[in-house]
Design a protein around this motif. Structure first.
Motif, PDB file in Angstrom:
ATOM      1  N   ARG A 181     -26.438  74.646  46.028  1.00 21.15           N
ATOM      2  CA  ARG A 181     -26.723  72.922  46.160  1.00 21.15           C
ATOM      3  C   ARG A 181     -27.828  72.916  47.164  1.00 21.15           C
ATOM      4  O   ARG A 181     -27.719  73.510  48.406  1.00 21.15           O
ATOM      5  N   PRO A 182     -28.788  72.192  46.958  1.00 23.32           N
ATOM      6  CA  PRO A 182     -29.834  71.654  47.923  1.00 23.32           C
ATOM      7  C   PRO A 182     -29.274  70.723  48.985  1.00 23.32           C
ATOM      8  O   PRO A 182     -28.497  69.997  48.624  1.00 23.32           O
ATOM      9  N   ARG A 183     -29.867  70.675  50.164  1.00 25.94           N
ATOM     10  CA  ARG A 183     -29.450  69.761  51.041  1.00 25.94           C
ATOM     11  C   ARG A 183     -30.764  69.282  51.696  1.00 25.94           C
ATOM     12  O   ARG A 183     -31.852  69.991  51.637  1.00 25.94           O
ATOM     13  N   MET A 184     -30.930  68.012  52.274  1.00 24.74           N
ATOM     14  CA  MET A 184     -32.115  67.351  52.665  1.00 24.74           C
ATOM     15  C   MET A 184     -32.291  67.873  54.053  1.00 24.74           C
ATOM     16  O   MET A 184     -31.252  67.736  55.093  1.00 24.74           O
ATOM     17  N   THR A 185     -33.269  68.541  54.668  1.00 18.86           N
ATOM     18  CA  THR A 185     -33.651  68.904  55.845  1.00 18.86           C
ATOM     19  C   THR A 185     -34.442  67.969  56.674  1.00 18.86           C
ATOM     20  O   THR A 185     -34.278  67.883  57.693  1.00 18.86           O
ATOM     21  N   ALA A 186     -35.264  67.236  56.048  1.00 15.11           N
ATOM     22  CA  ALA A 186     -36.067  66.245  56.651  1.00 15.11           C
ATOM     23  C   ALA A 186     -36.498  64.974  55.602  1.00 15.11           C
ATOM     24  O   ALA A 186     -36.639  65.266  54.397  1.00 15.11           O
ATOM     25  N   MET A 187     -36.945  64.076  56.417  1.00 14.49           N
ATOM     26  CA  MET A 187     -37.107  62.685  55.322  1.00 14.49           C
ATOM     27  C   MET A 187     -38.382  62.162  56.375  1.00 14.49           C
ATOM     28  O   MET A 187     -38.310  61.872  57.607  1.00 14.49           O
ATOM     29  N   HIS A 188     -39.721  61.985  55.592  1.00 18.22           N
ATOM     30  CA  HIS A 188     -40.770  61.647  56.170  1.00 18.22           C
ATOM     31  C   HIS A 188     -41.282  60.500  55.724  1.00 18.22           C
ATOM     32  O   HIS A 188     -41.275  60.096  54.281  1.00 18.22           O
ATOM     33  N   LEU A 189     -41.418  59.252  56.658  1.00 18.25           N
ATOM     34  CA  LEU A 189     -41.985  58.011  56.057  1.00 18.25           C
ATOM     35  C   LEU A 189     -43.353  57.992  56.469  1.00 18.25           C
ATOM     36  O   LEU A 189     -43.614  58.026  57.704  1.00 18.25           O
ATOM     37  N   TYR A 190     -44.280  57.442  55.858  1.00 16.90           N
ATOM     38  CA  TYR A 190     -45.698  57.193  55.973  1.00 16.90           C
ATOM     39  C   TYR A 190     -46.344  55.867  55.608  1.00 16.90           C
ATOM     40  O   TYR A 190     -45.796  55.187  54.777  1.00 16.90           O
TER      41      TYR A 190
END
Length: 274
Positions: A181-190
């Motif tokens: 299963r994948p997991r989210m390591t980072a979220m970037h907002l621009y």
């Protein structure tokens, strides 16, 4: 093939109102995949697969898109071909929506609803030192974002406005070459050169209709308020926020010590599309 593709696409988005604490999902989450406009499947890296009127349900995560395209290729150590790149698009018949509001899977990190104009996903180069597969998922023309994140001070509603949102996902590769299963390591907002990204954490969650940066920016409920070229949020294996980095152009404010959630730290901007 379709099942693990859904796992990748659904690894970490969100936006929604206040929610109860996350509990682990069942060992085998439910899954369904359907198309209403026809499909053409391919295992050749030279010819992409294509489907129209796509609806995916994984656990309680829902994805719909007017058009889906993707390509599979071999990956070092994997027992089968893995996703290399792909795209989800809106059409007049079916707008693009990704809704993780109801998910209880660990590692999701951010839960809610996004309606971008396009989603592109790209497999990253392998790292021989780590038995995992990394992906980057880019959401274009996002606009308003609202959701829930788990912070060191507890759950907080996130309200933001961004032109582009990028997720970094990682999925383990077991000794037999199967993808986990994948997991989210980072979220970037621009933001854009003309319009900075805006971000707030809300101490007292507001209804979805009120969860916009325009309505909450000067209101009384925010704990952290910032604007900048970009903002990067990092998440641990359990989906909890563990750190942040940001650009140098904008403004930062906090109330009542809420800044412990977000430690401002200047860094170089992540490259969109890489």
């Amino acid at each position: 093939m379709r099942c693990w593709l859904a796992l990748l696409l659904l690894g970490g988005l969100a936006a929604g109102e206040g929610e109860p604490p996350v509990t682990p999902a069942p060992a085998v989450p439910r899954f369904s995949f359907s198309t209403s406009g026809g499909a053409s499947w391919s295992l050749s890296p030279d010819r992409p697969s294509e489907a129209f009127g796509v609806r995916i349900l994984y656990d309680d995560i829902r994805v719909q898109a007017g058009r889906l395209t993707y390509r599979l290729t071999a990956y070092p150590g994997a027992s089968r071909a893995l996703l290399l790149e792909g795209e989800l698009l809106s059409t007049a018949e079916l707008p693009l929506e990704i809704d993780t509001t109801a998910s209880r899977m660990s590692g999701v990190g951010f839960r809610g609803l996004l309606r971008p104009s396009r989603v592109r996903f790209t497999r990253q180069d392998p790292d021989p030192a780590i038995a995992q597969v990394r992906f980057r998922v880019e959401f274009a023309q996002v606009g308003d974002v609202h959701g829930m994140i788990d912070t060191p001070r507890g759950p907080r509603q996130l309200v933001a406005q961004a032109e582009t949102v990028v997720l970094d996902l990682a999925a383990p590769l077991d000794p037999a070459g199967a993808l986990g299963r994948p997991r989210m390591t980072a979220m970037h907002l621009y933001g854009t050169p003309e319009r900075l990204m805006r971000f707030l954490t809300i101490r007292e969650p507001v209804a979805a209709a009120e969860a916009t940066a325009a309505l909450q920016w000067d209101g009384p409920r925010w704990g952290v308020r910032k604007s900048n070229d970009w903002l990067s949020l990092q998440f641990g294996p359990d989906g909890r926020l563990v750190g942040s980095q940001e650009g140098l152009r904008g403004d930062y404010q906090e109330r009542d010590g809420e800044g412990a959630i977000m430690q401002p730290e200047a860094s170089t901007v992540p490259t969109i599309g890489k």
